[in-house]
Each structure stands twice: as structure tokens, then as C-alpha cells.
Design a protein around this motif. Structure first.
Motif, short mmCIF file in Angstrom:
data_model
loop_
_atom_site.label_atom_id
_atom_site.label_comp_id
_atom_site.label_asym_id
_atom_site.label_seq_id
_atom_site.Cartn_x
_atom_site.Cartn_y
_atom_site.Cartn_z
N LYS A 1 0.83 -1.20 0.00
CA LYS A 1 0.00 0.00 0.00
C LYS A 1 0.86 1.25 0.00
CE LYS A 1 -4.03 -1.57 2.61
NZ LYS A 1 -4.79 -1.30 3.82
N VAL A 2 0.30 2.33 -0.52
CA VAL A 2 0.92 3.64 -0.40
C VAL A 2 0.02 4.46 0.51
CG1 VAL A 2 1.60 5.75 -1.59
CG2 VAL A 2 2.01 3.54 -2.66
N LYS A 3 0.57 4.89 1.62
CA LYS A 3 -0.19 5.69 2.56
C LYS A 3 0.19 7.16 2.40
CE LYS A 3 -0.87 2.16 6.05
NZ LYS A 3 -0.77 1.83 7.46
N LYS A 4 -0.81 8.02 2.54
CA LYS A 4 -0.57 9.46 2.42
C LYS A 4 -0.80 10.12 3.77
CE LYS A 4 -1.70 9.83 -2.44
NZ LYS A 4 -2.42 10.57 -3.46
N LEU A 5 0.06 11.10 4.06
CA LEU A 5 -0.04 11.87 5.30
C LEU A 5 0.29 13.32 5.01
CD1 LEU A 5 -0.37 12.03 8.43
CD2 LEU A 5 2.09 11.58 8.57
N MET A 6 -0.65 14.20 5.34
CA MET A 6 -0.42 15.65 5.22
C MET A 6 0.06 16.16 6.58
SD MET A 6 -0.39 18.60 3.78
CE MET A 6 -1.18 18.40 2.20
N ILE A 7 1.21 16.79 6.58
CA ILE A 7 1.73 17.45 7.78
C ILE A 7 1.56 18.94 7.56
CG2 ILE A 7 3.73 17.86 9.26
CD1 ILE A 7 2.95 14.96 9.31
N GLY A 8 0.61 19.54 8.28
CA GLY A 8 0.39 20.97 8.17
C GLY A 8 1.58 21.74 8.72
N SER A 9 1.89 22.85 8.07
CA SER A 9 3.05 23.64 8.48
C SER A 9 2.83 25.11 8.12
CB SER A 9 4.31 23.12 7.79
OG SER A 9 5.42 23.93 8.08
N GLN A 10 3.35 25.97 8.95
CA GLN A 10 3.34 27.41 8.64
C GLN A 10 4.52 27.76 7.75
OE1 GLN A 10 0.57 29.24 9.69
NE2 GLN A 10 0.04 27.12 10.18
N ILE A 11 5.50 26.86 7.68
CA ILE A 11 6.69 27.07 6.86
C ILE A 11 7.00 25.77 6.08
CG2 ILE A 11 7.82 28.98 8.07
CD1 ILE A 11 9.25 26.92 9.83
N PRO A 12 6.07 25.36 5.20
CA PRO A 12 6.23 24.07 4.52
C PRO A 12 7.45 23.98 3.62
CG PRO A 12 4.42 25.31 3.54
CD PRO A 12 4.86 26.05 4.77
N GLU A 13 7.88 25.09 3.05
CA GLU A 13 9.07 25.05 2.20
C GLU A 13 10.32 24.70 3.01
OE1 GLU A 13 5.97 27.47 0.25
OE2 GLU A 13 6.90 27.63 2.22
N LYS A 14 10.41 25.22 4.22
CA LYS A 14 11.56 24.90 5.09
C LYS A 14 11.51 23.44 5.54
CE LYS A 14 12.54 29.54 6.72
NZ LYS A 14 12.69 30.43 7.88
N LEU A 15 10.32 22.94 5.83
CA LEU A 15 10.16 21.54 6.19
C LEU A 15 10.59 20.64 5.04
CD1 LEU A 15 9.20 19.13 7.89
CD2 LEU A 15 6.85 19.69 7.20
N SER A 16 10.13 20.95 3.84
CA SER A 16 10.47 20.17 2.66
C SER A 16 11.98 20.21 2.39
CB SER A 16 9.71 20.72 1.45
OG SER A 16 10.06 20.03 0.28
N GLU A 17 12.57 21.37 2.54
CA GLU A 17 14.01 21.53 2.31
C GLU A 17 14.81 20.73 3.35
OE1 GLU A 17 17.59 22.86 0.56
OE2 GLU A 17 15.53 22.71 -0.18
N ALA A 18 14.37 20.74 4.61
CA ALA A 18 15.05 19.99 5.64
C ALA A 18 14.97 18.48 5.36
CB ALA A 18 14.44 20.30 7.01
N ILE A 19 13.83 18.02 4.87
CA ILE A 19 13.67 16.60 4.50
C ILE A 19 14.65 16.27 3.37
CG2 ILE A 19 12.12 14.95 3.39
CD1 ILE A 19 11.25 15.26 6.18
N ARG A 20 14.69 17.14 2.35
CA ARG A 20 15.56 16.90 1.21
C ARG A 20 17.03 16.80 1.65
NH1 ARG A 20 19.03 19.31 -1.75
NH2 ARG A 20 18.72 21.39 -0.88
N LYS A 21 17.46 17.74 2.49
CA LYS A 21 18.85 17.74 2.94
C LYS A 21 19.16 16.52 3.79
CE LYS A 21 19.73 22.70 2.86
NZ LYS A 21 19.97 23.91 3.68
N ALA A 22 18.23 16.12 4.65
CA ALA A 22 18.46 14.96 5.51
C ALA A 22 18.53 13.67 4.70
CB ALA A 22 17.35 14.86 6.55
N ILE A 23 17.71 13.55 3.68
CA ILE A 23 17.72 12.34 2.84
C ILE A 23 19.02 12.27 2.03
CG2 ILE A 23 16.64 11.26 0.81
CD1 ILE A 23 13.92 12.09 1.96
N GLU A 24 19.50 13.43 1.56
CA GLU A 24 20.73 13.46 0.77
C GLU A 24 21.95 13.03 1.58
OE1 GLU A 24 21.10 17.34 -0.93
OE2 GLU A 24 19.63 16.94 -2.51
N LYS A 25 21.92 13.28 2.89
CA LYS A 25 23.07 12.90 3.73
C LYS A 25 23.01 11.46 3.95
CE LYS A 25 23.59 17.30 6.06
NZ LYS A 25 23.66 18.02 7.28
#
Length: 170
Positions: free
Chosen positions: A146-170
Motif C-alpha cells: 500500500k501507499v499511505k498518504k499523510l499531510m503534515i500541516g506547516s506554517q513554513i512548509p518550504e523549510k520543512l520540505s528543504e530539511a527533508i531533502r537535505k536529511a535524505i541526501e546525507k
């Protein structure tokens, strides 16, 4: 929880309309207690005994607003995954390891239509943890077949997305 925190967002109830709704029972309980306990005038057509009025004041005039004051959602990106805690409903953080994240994107969404409102929600488009607003990061997780979807609400979603990207790259 020894993993280094790369991103942290703490959201609390900040919408004025929510606090106005919360204020209704608070004001009524304080006014009723003042009328009945201090002025000696029975409150309402079928007044409660004084001990009940004192209990109502404690529950709705004190504990109720304090409870809502302490509700918060904490989102963290750590070296080993995404962590979300909706205090006081989650006893500890919910961990989503990077290995199960298939996709994620910053989105503007309709909290009421898509998920049934704010909070810990289970809606038509998946699950959501959101506190306020209409922006967040939608995650797709691989969970077996299965593919599960989860929306994480954020006031700064771009920063959250960028932090995820950087953490995955490391």
C-alpha cells in the motif's frame, strides 16, 4: 531520541475564532459563579447547587482553557527520519523513517474538505496532522503493497520540505 534535530516547528492554537469559541463556556462559568457564589443570586432558571457551580467553574473556567493552551503540534526532521507529536494526544513522537518516504511535496489544501478539519484527521485524501492554515507537506509512504498518504500541516512548509531533502541526501 538521541538523533540530532535538523528542523523543528512548534505550532499552537493561534486562530482568534477558536479562542472566541473556547471563551464562551469560560465566560459563562465565571459569570455564573460570580452571580451565585459571590453575589448570592441563583444563576439561571434551575440553578445548580453551590458545590456544582464551583466544580463547573474549575472545569470550564480554568481547566478547559488551560487544556487548549497546552495543545501543540511539534514537527521535527532528524538524521534518521521525520518525527511528529500532537501533544497531549501522542505520548511520544511518531517516527517516519526516510526509507519509507516515496514522495513528498509542498501543497496548499482545504483542511475541511480534504481532511474534515484540523487536528489528527482521517479524511478522503488520507490522514493529516494539522494545527492551523491550509499549507503543508504531503508525504507518500511505502507500507508493504500500500501507499499511505499523510499531510503534515506547516506554517513554513518550504523549510520543512528543504530539511527533508537535505536529511535524505546525507
Amino acid at each position: 531520541m538521541s538523533s540530532q534535530v535538523l528542523f523543528k516547528e512548534v505550532q499552537k492554537i493561534s486562530q482568534i475564532w477558536v479562542w472566541l469559541i473556547i471563551a464562551i463556556p469560560v465566560v459563562l462559568s465565571w459569570y455564573g459563579a460570580y452571580q451565585q457564589l459571590l453575589l448570592g443570586k441563583p444563576f439561571g432558571n434551575n440553578p445548580a447547587p453551590d458545590w456544582m457551580m464551583l466544580l463547573l467553574l474549575l472545569v470550564f473556567g480554568v481547566l478547559f482553557p488551560v487544556y487548549f493552551h497546552y495543545i501543540k503540534m511539534v514537527t521535527e526532521v532528524r538524521k534518521d527520519g521525520l518525527y511528529v507529536r500532537f501533544y497531549p494526544f501522542h505520548r511520544s513522537f511518531k517516527r517516519f523513517p526516510f526509507e519509507i518516504i516515496q514522495n513528498y511535496e509542498v501543497l496548499t489544501y482545504n483542511p475541511i474538505r480534504d481532511y474534515g478539519g484540523w487536528g489528527i484527521r482521517h479524511g478522503f485524501k488520507g490522514n493529516a496532522y494539522n494545527m492551523a492554515g491550509n499549507r503543508g507537506v504531503l508525504f507518500e509512504f511505502a507500507d508493504g503493497k500500500k501507499v499511505k498518504k499523510l499531510m503534515i500541516g506547516s506554517q513554513i512548509p518550504e523549510k520543512l520540505s528543504e530539511a527533508i531533502r537535505k536529511a535524505i541526501e546525507k
